[in-house]
Scaffold this active site. Structure first.
Site, short mmCIF file in Angstrom:
data_model
loop_
_atom_site.label_atom_id
_atom_site.label_comp_id
_atom_site.label_asym_id
_atom_site.label_seq_id
_atom_site.Cartn_x
_atom_site.Cartn_y
_atom_site.Cartn_z
N ALA A 68 0.85 -1.19 0.00
CA ALA A 68 0.00 0.00 0.00
C ALA A 68 0.88 1.24 0.00
O ALA A 68 1.93 1.27 0.65
CB ALA A 68 -0.91 0.00 1.23
N ASP A 69 0.46 2.23 -0.73
CA ASP A 69 1.17 3.49 -0.71
C ASP A 69 0.18 4.62 -0.99
O ASP A 69 -0.93 4.39 -1.48
CB ASP A 69 2.30 3.53 -1.73
CG ASP A 69 3.37 4.55 -1.33
OD1 ASP A 69 4.30 4.15 -0.61
OD2 ASP A 69 3.25 5.73 -1.71
N GLN A 70 0.61 5.82 -0.65
CA GLN A 70 -0.21 7.00 -0.87
C GLN A 70 0.69 8.13 -1.32
O GLN A 70 1.78 8.33 -0.76
CB GLN A 70 -0.94 7.38 0.42
CG GLN A 70 -1.95 8.50 0.24
CD GLN A 70 -2.69 8.77 1.54
OE1 GLN A 70 -2.09 9.15 2.53
NE2 GLN A 70 -3.99 8.58 1.52
#
Length: 196
Positions: free
Chosen positions: A72-74
Site C-alpha cells: 500500500a502506498d499513498q
C-alpha cells in the site's frame, strides 16, 4: 484460512486492519521509494502510488508464496506536483502555507500479490480542501502537531489534530488514511481471508 501479510510498517494501516478484525501479519518491505520515484518519474502521482504499492509487496510475496501480500502506498498531489514527506519539521510551515485555502489530492494505491504475481490492484483518490486558516492557527498547529509534521506528506494526521485544517473532504475516510478498507475487505472475502 489464507495467510494475509501487510508489507508495510505503517502504524495507521495496521490499526485499520486490527480495528476491522482482519487477521494479518506484518512484514515490512525495505524497498527504496526514492529510487523507484527517480526511475519512474514519468508516472503521474496517482499511478506512482500504485507502482510503489506493488514494488513494496513484491519481495515479501516472493519470500512468502503461500500468502496474499498487500502493498500500500499513498501520494500527495498539489497543483500537479508529486510531493514527498518533509525531512524535518522546520519545512512544515512553508508546505502548509502553500496548501492553505486550496485543495490537494491524496492518491491511494493497493496491490495484492501472491507468489510475486499481482492478483488485484486498486486506486482511489480523495480531494481534501484546506481551509483559509489564520497565521495564529498555523502557529498553534505547528507547536502541537509534533510527529505528524514529518510522518505524513501533508504535514498532518487527518485522524487527529490535522482534521482542523480542512473545511471539506471529498473521499472515503479510510482512503484518506491510506488504506481503502471496503474494496480491500471485498477482495479478501473472495480469496478466503475473510468469511463470505
Amino acid at each position: 484460512m489464507t495467510r494475509f501479510i501487510l508489507a508495510s510498517g505503517s502504524q495507521i494501516r495496521a490499526d485499520i486492519l486490527r480495528q476491522a478484525q482482519i487477521p494479518f501479519e506484518t512484514i515490512k518491505s525495505n524497498v527504496d521509494e526514492g529510487v523507484i520515484k527517480a526511475e519512474r518519474a514519468d508516472l503521474s502521482p496517482r499511478d506512482m502510488a500504485l507502482c510503489l504499492a506493488e514494488a513494496k509487496a513484491e519481495p515479501v510475496s516472493i519470500a512468502n508464496p503461500d500468502a496474499l501480500v498487500l502493498g500500500a502506498d499513498q501520494t500527495m498531489e498539489l497543483d500537479g506536483d508529486l510531493l514527498d514527506k518533509l525531512p524535518d519539521a522546520a519545512l512544515a510551515r512553508a508546505r502548509l502555507e502553500r496548501m492553505r485555502g486550496r485543495p490537494h489530492c491524496l492518491h491511494s494505491g493497493l496491490a495484492l500479490l501472491q507468489a510475486g504475481e499481482p492478483v488485484w490492484r486498486h486506486q482511489q483518490t480523495s480531494t481534501l480542501h484546506v481551509r483559509a486558516f489564520s497565521d495564529a492557527f498555523l502557529d498553534q498547529y505547528l507547536e502541537q502537531a509534533g510527529f505528524a509534521l514529518t510522518a505524513s506528506v501533508g504535514a498532518y494526521a487527518y485522524e487527529g489534530l490535522g482534521a482542523q485544517l480542512f473545511d471539506r473532504v471529498d473521499g472515503d475516510y479510510y482512503a484518506v488514511l491510506g488504506l481503502p478498507l471496503l474494496p480491500l475487505a471485498a477482495v479478501l472475502r473472495e480469496h478466503g481471508v475473510l468469511p463470505q
